[in-house]
Design a protein around this motif. Sequence first.
Motif, PDB file in Angstrom:
ATOM      1  N   UNK A 163       0.849  -1.209   0.000  1.00 35.52           N
ATOM      2  CA  UNK A 163       0.000   0.000   0.000  1.00 35.52           C
ATOM      3  C   UNK A 163       0.879   1.252   0.000  1.00 35.52           C
ATOM      4  N   UNK A 164       1.957   1.236   0.787  1.00 33.40           N
ATOM      5  CA  UNK A 164       2.850   2.403   0.875  1.00 33.40           C
ATOM      6  C   UNK A 164       3.534   2.679  -0.459  1.00 33.40           C
ATOM      7  N   UNK A 189      -4.180  11.627   6.463  1.00 33.92           N
ATOM      8  CA  UNK A 189      -5.355  11.952   7.269  1.00 33.92           C
ATOM      9  C   UNK A 189      -6.639  11.420   6.648  1.00 33.92           C
ATOM     10  N   UNK A 190      -6.768  11.571   5.320  1.00 36.45           N
ATOM     11  CA  UNK A 190      -8.055  11.281   4.689  1.00 36.45           C
ATOM     12  C   UNK A 190      -8.172   9.856   4.199  1.00 36.45           C
ATOM     13  N   UNK A 191      -7.043   9.258   3.788  1.00 37.87           N
ATOM     14  CA  UNK A 191      -7.165   7.959   3.159  1.00 37.87           C
ATOM     15  C   UNK A 191      -7.157   6.822   4.178  1.00 37.87           C
ATOM     16  N   UNK A 192      -6.582   7.065   5.365  1.00 41.46           N
ATOM     17  CA  UNK A 192      -6.564   6.012   6.386  1.00 41.46           C
ATOM     18  C   UNK A 192      -7.975   5.521   6.754  1.00 41.46           C
ATOM     19  N   UNK A 193      -8.938   6.422   6.949  1.00 41.21           N
ATOM     20  CA  UNK A 193     -10.298   5.918   7.245  1.00 41.21           C
ATOM     21  C   UNK A 193     -10.885   5.114   6.091  1.00 41.21           C
TER      22      UNK A 193
ATOM     23  N   UNK B 197      -0.587   1.738  12.149  1.00 39.35           N
ATOM     24  CA  UNK B 197       0.805   2.029  12.507  1.00 39.35           C
ATOM     25  C   UNK B 197       1.761   1.336  11.537  1.00 39.35           C
ATOM     26  N   UNK B 198       1.432   0.087  11.134  1.00 40.29           N
ATOM     27  CA  UNK B 198       2.281  -0.626  10.173  1.00 40.29           C
ATOM     28  C   UNK B 198       2.287   0.106   8.827  1.00 40.29           C
ATOM     29  N   UNK B 199       1.135   0.635   8.440  1.00 42.99           N
ATOM     30  CA  UNK B 199       1.039   1.384   7.185  1.00 42.99           C
ATOM     31  C   UNK B 199       1.924   2.633   7.226  1.00 42.99           C
TER      32      UNK B 199
END
Lengths: 214, 214
Positions: A163-164, A189-193, B197-199
Amino acid sequence: MRLAELSERSGVSTATIKYYLREGLLAPGRQINATTAEYDEEHLRRLRLVRALIQVGRVPVANAKEVLKHVDDDSLGRTIRLGAARWALPQAPDPDGEDPITVAAQAEVDRLLGILGWESTREIGGLSPVHRSLVALVAALKRLGYPCDAETMAPYAELMHEAARRDLDHMETYESDTEKVEVAVSSAVLFEPVLRALHRLAQEEESARRYGIE
Amino acid sequence: MRLAELSERSGVSTATIKYYLREGLLAPGRQINATTAEYDEEHLRRLRLVRALIQVGRVPVANAKEVLKHVDDDSLGRTIRLGAARWALPQAPDPDGEDPITVAAQAEVDRLLGILGWESTREIGGLSPVHRSLVALVAALKRLGYPCDAETMAPYAELMHEAARRDLDHMETYESDTEKVEVAVSSAVLFEPVLRALHRLAQEEESARRYGIE
């Protein structure tokens, strides 16, 4: 454009824009006369980022200021600049370095980084708030009786690494370094949710496939 | 075991255990005499789950009660029971079905599920709070000027599907259905922050590899 148009195009009220200007979250416009200032596309872009941080990410104003300071600091190398902006976001509380469970969690995270071959993060280690918050989480799970060992985390970490890679590939499609760092911050901030919602939805899909819907 | 031992082994104070008992989050012990009750391993396991939900997941007591009701309801099929427990967790606010951006976000999520071939979740659709919260997030991003289309989300969703397969494989190593649902709930609450956190750590690693540390 004038303040009214900036408000219209961003969907942010003029009162809120004035507040962001006073707080230094948005650079002042070009003063045309005593009462009128002119804003450009860069203001609009920055305003969207500020709104994303504060309204959607619920980042406190003080943190948002700190994040933007690093976004704008082009004296830093890109990794440090990206890292600093990310590190200024609110993090899980720091682990308590003294107690034995935290020491064990620290060793587990170190073992994980060894398995993964993540030499850079291993080198940065506890200097990174992200690293420290992972240690705190692993310690919290241990304390609750849900151990979370390196072997369990490793395959998940590999997925997150994939993903990274996509995150950075996407970031690199932007031209200026400032835009790149802005994209990195807003996506943090926005894509994590969104990622979390996709994970939960995937669990529903997989569960329905394995056990049926009824 | 007596209350004191239950407190010692769980790390939860006796006052907090009594509060959970009063609130019905924990089943009463077997009454030995007027003032003493006896607790078993099942109480200990449940107590850890309650603490994980409330203290780490910051799930409100009312939600936690709702979650546990579904965990204990063995009249339901496993998908529904898992889903109901997960659905009782706090979710992002529901989208506003009326406005055109939400309608567009809804169409985008539907297109995503089509690309992925996730027929079950597509069928359940807006009945699932997880599905609704994804629509709300995509709408919020659109409104902020960060469009989030099906093609961008699809590869991330595939990675999350791989994670979900691992989640269920792990869950299936537990014996009773109640334990299975408990594991699913605790991992939803406790493991999501670990994944995040891993991301973030993977982003640091990848960034250092591409652009160096200095």
